[in-house]
Design a protein around this motif. Sequence first.
Motif, PDB file in Angstrom:
ATOM      1  N   LEU A  44       0.837  -1.193   0.000  1.00 39.84           N
ATOM      2  CA  LEU A  44       0.000   0.000   0.000  1.00 39.84           C
ATOM      3  C   LEU A  44       0.877   1.250   0.000  1.00 39.84           C
ATOM      4  O   LEU A  44       0.648   2.199  -0.765  1.00 39.84           O
ATOM      5  CB  LEU A  44      -0.924  -0.005   1.220  1.00 39.84           C
ATOM      6  N   ILE A  45       1.919   1.258   0.836  1.00 40.23           N
ATOM      7  CA  ILE A  45       2.822   2.416   0.914  1.00 40.23           C
ATOM      8  C   ILE A  45       3.537   2.621  -0.417  1.00 40.23           C
ATOM      9  O   ILE A  45       3.669   3.748  -0.910  1.00 40.23           O
ATOM     10  CB  ILE A  45       3.839   2.220   2.060  1.00 40.23           C
ATOM     11  N   THR A  46       3.997   1.539  -1.022  1.00 42.11           N
ATOM     12  CA  THR A  46       4.691   1.622  -2.321  1.00 42.11           C
ATOM     13  C   THR A  46       3.799   2.273  -3.370  1.00 42.11           C
ATOM     14  O   THR A  46       4.242   3.121  -4.157  1.00 42.11           O
ATOM     15  CB  THR A  46       5.108   0.216  -2.797  1.00 42.11           C
ATOM     16  N   ILE A  47       2.535   1.894  -3.375  1.00 39.06           N
ATOM     17  CA  ILE A  47       1.588   2.455  -4.342  1.00 39.06           C
ATOM     18  C   ILE A  47       1.369   3.935  -4.091  1.00 39.06           C
ATOM     19  O   ILE A  47       1.344   4.750  -5.027  1.00 39.06           O
ATOM     20  CB  ILE A  47       0.248   1.692  -4.291  1.00 39.06           C
ATOM     21  N   LEU A  48       1.229   4.316  -2.813  1.00 41.08           N
ATOM     22  CA  LEU A  48       0.999   5.727  -2.489  1.00 41.08           C
ATOM     23  C   LEU A  48       2.184   6.579  -2.928  1.00 41.08           C
ATOM     24  O   LEU A  48       2.009   7.682  -3.453  1.00 41.08           O
ATOM     25  CB  LEU A  48       0.757   5.886  -0.983  1.00 41.08           C
ATOM     26  N   VAL A  49       3.397   6.052  -2.741  1.00 40.72           N
ATOM     27  CA  VAL A  49       4.600   6.792  -3.169  1.00 40.72           C
ATOM     28  C   VAL A  49       4.643   6.896  -4.681  1.00 40.72           C
ATOM     29  O   VAL A  49       4.855   7.976  -5.250  1.00 40.72           O
ATOM     30  CB  VAL A  49       5.875   6.098  -2.636  1.00 40.72           C
ATOM     31  N   ALA A  50       4.471   5.757  -5.345  1.00 33.40           N
ATOM     32  CA  ALA A  50       4.566   5.732  -6.808  1.00 33.40           C
ATOM     33  C   ALA A  50       3.490   6.581  -7.472  1.00 33.40           C
ATOM     34  O   ALA A  50       3.721   7.190  -8.526  1.00 33.40           O
ATOM     35  CB  ALA A  50       4.466   4.291  -7.303  1.00 33.40           C
ATOM     36  N   ALA A  51       2.318   6.629  -6.846  1.00 32.76           N
ATOM     37  CA  ALA A  51       1.207   7.395  -7.420  1.00 32.76           C
ATOM     38  C   ALA A  51       1.300   8.881  -7.085  1.00 32.76           C
ATOM     39  O   ALA A  51       0.501   9.683  -7.571  1.00 32.76           O
ATOM     40  CB  ALA A  51      -0.120   6.839  -6.916  1.00 32.76           C
ATOM     41  N   GLY A  52       2.266   9.237  -6.237  1.00 33.00           N
ATOM     42  CA  GLY A  52       2.387  10.650  -5.852  1.00 33.00           C
ATOM     43  C   GLY A  52       1.301  11.094  -4.896  1.00 33.00           C
ATOM     44  O   GLY A  52       1.036  12.292  -4.767  1.00 33.00           O
TER      45      GLY A  52
ATOM     46  N   GLU B 273      11.901   3.196   8.932  1.00 28.27           N
ATOM     47  CA  GLU B 273      11.311   3.085   7.591  1.00 28.27           C
ATOM     48  C   GLU B 273      10.182   4.090   7.421  1.00 28.27           C
ATOM     49  O   GLU B 273      10.073   4.750   6.375  1.00 28.27           O
ATOM     50  CB  GLU B 273      10.796   1.668   7.354  1.00 28.27           C
ATOM     51  N   ASN B 274       9.330   4.218   8.445  1.00 27.74           N
ATOM     52  CA  ASN B 274       8.218   5.158   8.354  1.00 27.74           C
ATOM     53  C   ASN B 274       8.715   6.606   8.321  1.00 27.74           C
ATOM     54  O   ASN B 274       8.133   7.459   7.639  1.00 27.74           O
ATOM     55  CB  ASN B 274       7.242   4.957   9.509  1.00 27.74           C
ATOM     56  N   ARG B 275       9.789   6.903   9.058  1.00 26.97           N
ATOM     57  CA  ARG B 275      10.355   8.251   9.011  1.00 26.97           C
ATOM     58  C   ARG B 275      10.920   8.534   7.609  1.00 26.97           C
ATOM     59  O   ARG B 275      10.792   9.639   7.076  1.00 26.97           O
ATOM     60  CB  ARG B 275      11.459   8.410  10.072  1.00 26.97           C
ATOM     61  N   TYR B 276      11.568   7.528   7.055  1.00 26.34           N
ATOM     62  CA  TYR B 276      12.095   7.667   5.682  1.00 26.34           C
ATOM     63  C   TYR B 276      10.952   7.936   4.705  1.00 26.34           C
ATOM     64  O   TYR B 276      11.044   8.854   3.856  1.00 26.34           O
ATOM     65  CB  TYR B 276      12.844   6.400   5.268  1.00 26.34           C
ATOM     66  N   LEU B 277       9.872   7.183   4.856  1.00 27.85           N
ATOM     67  CA  LEU B 277       8.738   7.350   3.939  1.00 27.85           C
ATOM     68  C   LEU B 277       8.086   8.719   4.097  1.00 27.85           C
ATOM     69  O   LEU B 277       7.622   9.319   3.124  1.00 27.85           O
ATOM     70  CB  LEU B 277       7.715   6.232   4.165  1.00 27.85           C
ATOM     71  N   LEU B 278       8.050   9.222   5.323  1.00 34.87           N
ATOM     72  CA  LEU B 278       7.537  10.577   5.534  1.00 34.87           C
ATOM     73  C   LEU B 278       8.419  11.590   4.809  1.00 34.87           C
ATOM     74  O   LEU B 278       7.934  12.563   4.219  1.00 34.87           O
ATOM     75  CB  LEU B 278       7.468  10.893   7.029  1.00 34.87           C
ATOM     76  N   GLY B 279       9.744  11.360   4.864  1.00 34.81           N
ATOM     77  CA  GLY B 279      10.657  12.232   4.121  1.00 34.81           C
ATOM     78  C   GLY B 279      10.358  12.205   2.628  1.00 34.81           C
ATOM     79  O   GLY B 279      10.343  13.257   1.957  1.00 34.81           O
TER      80      GLY B 279
ATOM     81  N   LEU C  23      -0.329   9.561   1.945  1.00 37.61           N
ATOM     82  CA  LEU C  23       0.725   8.774   2.589  1.00 37.61           C
ATOM     83  C   LEU C  23       1.035   9.334   3.975  1.00 37.61           C
ATOM     84  O   LEU C  23       1.207   8.570   4.943  1.00 37.61           O
ATOM     85  CB  LEU C  23       1.982   8.788   1.717  1.00 37.61           C
ATOM     86  N   ILE C  24       1.090  10.657   4.083  1.00 38.09           N
ATOM     87  CA  ILE C  24       1.357  11.282   5.391  1.00 38.09           C
ATOM     88  C   ILE C  24       0.232  10.963   6.368  1.00 38.09           C
ATOM     89  O   ILE C  24       0.480  10.636   7.541  1.00 38.09           O
ATOM     90  CB  ILE C  24       1.536  12.806   5.224  1.00 38.09           C
ATOM     91  N   ILE C  25      -1.004  11.037   5.874  1.00 41.83           N
ATOM     92  CA  ILE C  25      -2.157  10.711   6.738  1.00 41.83           C
ATOM     93  C   ILE C  25      -2.076   9.267   7.215  1.00 41.83           C
ATOM     94  O   ILE C  25      -2.355   8.962   8.385  1.00 41.83           O
ATOM     95  CB  ILE C  25      -3.473  10.959   5.968  1.00 41.83           C
ATOM     96  N   TYR C  26      -1.675   8.367   6.297  1.00 45.42           N
ATOM     97  CA  TYR C  26      -1.596   6.947   6.655  1.00 45.42           C
ATOM     98  C   TYR C  26      -0.452   6.682   7.638  1.00 45.42           C
ATOM     99  O   TYR C  26      -0.584   5.898   8.588  1.00 45.42           O
ATOM    100  CB  TYR C  26      -1.401   6.099   5.390  1.00 45.42           C
TER     101      TYR C  26
END
Length: 980
Positions: free
Chosen positions: A494-502, A519-525, A507-510
């Motif tokens: 799910l996270i990969t899709i949110l990143v790829a889809a822009g 990993e979650n801090r990286y994804l927030l970045g 993603l921040i809400i999730y």
Amino acid sequence: MKKKLFILSLLIVIGSQIFATDRDDMKYIDKLYEAKEYSMATDELKTFVGKYPDSRYQKVALERLSKTLYLDKNYKSSATYFNQYLKLEKLKRDEKDEAHYYLARNLIYLKDYNGAKKEINLINKNSLKKIDAVYYLGISYYENGRYEEAKKTFKYLITKPTRSKDALLYISLSSYNNKEYVNSTIYLDEYLKGSTEGKNIELASYMYGMNQYKLGNNDLAIKKLIEVETNYPQSEYIADVRYGLLDIYLSNEEMTKADEYYKKLMGGNNEGKANILLANYYFAQKNYETSMKYYELVNNSNDAKVIYGSAFSMFKVGESKGGTEGKKLVEQSKKTFKNLLRTNLNSEGIYYMALIDFRAKKYSEVIKNLKAYDESKMKREYKSNIDLFLGKSYFETKNYKKSRTYYTDVYNRTQSKEGLYQLILVNSKLKDLKNTRLRFNEYRTKFSTDIEYRQKIYLIVGNTYYKGGDTKGAKDTYKEYLRSYNDTKISENLITILVAAGSYKELIIYLTPQPKTAENRYLLGVAYLGLTQYEKAIEKFEGVITGKDANLFQKEKSNYNLVKAHFAAKNYGDAIKSARQYFAVKEYKRYKNEVMDLEALSNFRLGKYQKARGIFSELGKNSKYKEYSSFQIAETYYNEGKFDLSFKGYNDLYEENKNGKYAIVSLYWGINILYTQENYEDVIKISEEFNLEYPESNYIADVNFYRADAYFKLNDTKNAAKTYIKIYQETADEKLKNKTAKELTTLYYNVDDYENANLWKEKISDSNEKIYLSALIYEKQGKTDLAIVEYKELIDNVEYGSKVNFNLATYYYKEKNYDESKKYYENILDVEDGPYKDTATYRIGQIYFKSKDYSKALRNFMKVELLYEKSSLREAAKLKIATTYEIQKADEKAKKTYEEFYETYPESKYRGLVLEKLLVINLNEEKIEEAKRYYDEFLIANEEVAEGYTLYFIEKKEKTAQLNTEKNQEKVEEEKIIKE
């Protein structure tokens, strides 16, 4: 030899009446035929026919050319020239018949039978050529297997004495080949009646015997064939006769006689056919060992039945023998079965190859051999077994298209969740979004409580939706699962899709309520970077890098994205620093090239071109980045103004791979550089190459603009206009059309072609631009009144106001209508940042100067010098200021201004005048040494005038004479300044 003699007799015509040029050309053609240079003669005739359409020798030239081409088997061209020949006037009847005859022969060879028949019908019915033409039409039908048409054609000739015998024989042969054995016999009987003169008795008798065999009259067939063998032992048909007898004896199972004739056939033309006949005989008897022996004696047959018989015999013998020898025979039979593919026994080839591999559990080979499998064309007796082979092979070899058919059958039969899972899986592999969705909905309905396959199915479906472009469907699928179950893999997807889809906000809400893992801090970045909130992104990435909970990979990707964030924020210095930080960790390798690229680009942006080039060179050692790095290096040279090096870089990229990613843009920038360097001839040359290589490129219009302007710069107006017109005609872009029309208008205006200038002006859609261009054209034509009318339409126009007011002011200034001129110059001064403000100011000063309003004149000249620092008029304005001060008797200011001019503009064209002014001023002030300094320099600048002051220095007079400053030379110079 006969053909060559025929050519000479048919074609060499040297008439003593030929004269002038056509005579000489025809004489030369005759000589070419005599020298047997037929190819050259043909070329000369083609030239002659085109060159002398009204020559009295046009007929003989066309006839000769047409027949030569026919004899050279160039039937299409021959037909063309015969048609041209038939258009000539005063052709005789026999000449027309002959031409139609050759046309028919040409068309027969070209298999244009309808055309041939039309030509035959145009030949005189009593002409022998018509009969011959019909005969050759029938032969062509026969040789091309069109037996019914052959029969119809030859029946026409039965009543024609010269061809009646041939007609009967060919009707019989056509009937035999058409399996009409009774009909064939009837015509043979008719053929064999009467005299044997001019008849092929051997062939007719042989065919008669074969007809009887086909009709079941074996004894009569044997009798007839033996008669031929006995009476014509040297016949060209003897091998066919003996083969026929072998066939008959085998069908009668008279093996002794069959063996006798088999031996007679050995070493002859029909040896191979004899072996095939015996092999087929034993194959039909299921005596596979013997049939295999005879098939092995056949060399490289293309007959599908022979290939099948050989392969099947080998297969059956191998099966019966077993063991190593048997396996070898079976494998060899498979290779032979393969030769049946794409023949009329394609089904047998496919089936037995699959059967052999299936029994050996070679499932991939089964699929390989079934690539050509077309269910609709497969023979029914094989289809059911092939389905059994595929049932096992599809899944094992992952041939998903075929697999779906199998799993559909399985699911329709079992209605199990396992079968439905396999169907969803195979639809996913096939990227079939529609059927995946259909089967997924079926799963959720029928197996809502299933646990065993649920996670696998949700993962498969979500991934399929995402890859199929249905991002929302993928997100909803994963979210649906996560509402009931916690699963790391599905969360990651799910996270990969949110990143790829822009979907960064989502993603921040999730992520916000999730645990604050590395990993979650990286994804927030990543999310903040996507939202261009660079400071927050940098904070998150730096937190992961320095955090104790992050693993090596998390730190590396955070470091890479930190470089990206700094670069995106245009903090190029920090981007370079972060890149150095990345390379300081030996274990970091995954993003090495990407970081190197960003470091090089950051140096590039900071103008550190040499440093950027060094990094790009290192990056280019990786083949993936080679072209990209070379392009960026060329870009750095371009931005640095080192155009020769930049051009070389671009050109090397283009030459090395004209289909490369950077070839088009490199060639474009190369043209740009050549244009900038005013290498117009090279611009034209390379832009032509660009047009040939990349006619559909997005750069083509810009390239052709360079090309057109290069022509114009070289005074090649014709080609410049031609290039612009090509751009106009080929584009559908209205803006580009307007731009091109304007360029053409300007071009024609510059060369005084007012008709074309007006023509292209009318194609411009901007009405204001049209008015302005009309005014320019009128003005250049001397139609000043009309130009003024047009200009005045645009006085208050934002775009054209400055130009129009300037042109009007300039016109009135030249006409010495200073009041009107000043009005329009003042309009220019009302426009903020107008391009003509310095000139307008200077001219207003001139107008006041001419009217002796020196204070206002001085004010405007001062404005030019002080306000417009880049103006080319500052020099003239400075001199006018000095002159004005002098007129106003402000001597100190005048002297100071002249001295400032002297220091500021050492290369000025007014330097002589200024030197004389300073010389006189210093003499008047009795500053002899200063005056002498200006005098010495004045001698160099204008010796003739300077000598008028020599007396003051030779006699070393101490008193200062009041000099007359109104010398003629001074007047001339001042008038010159005033005019400017």
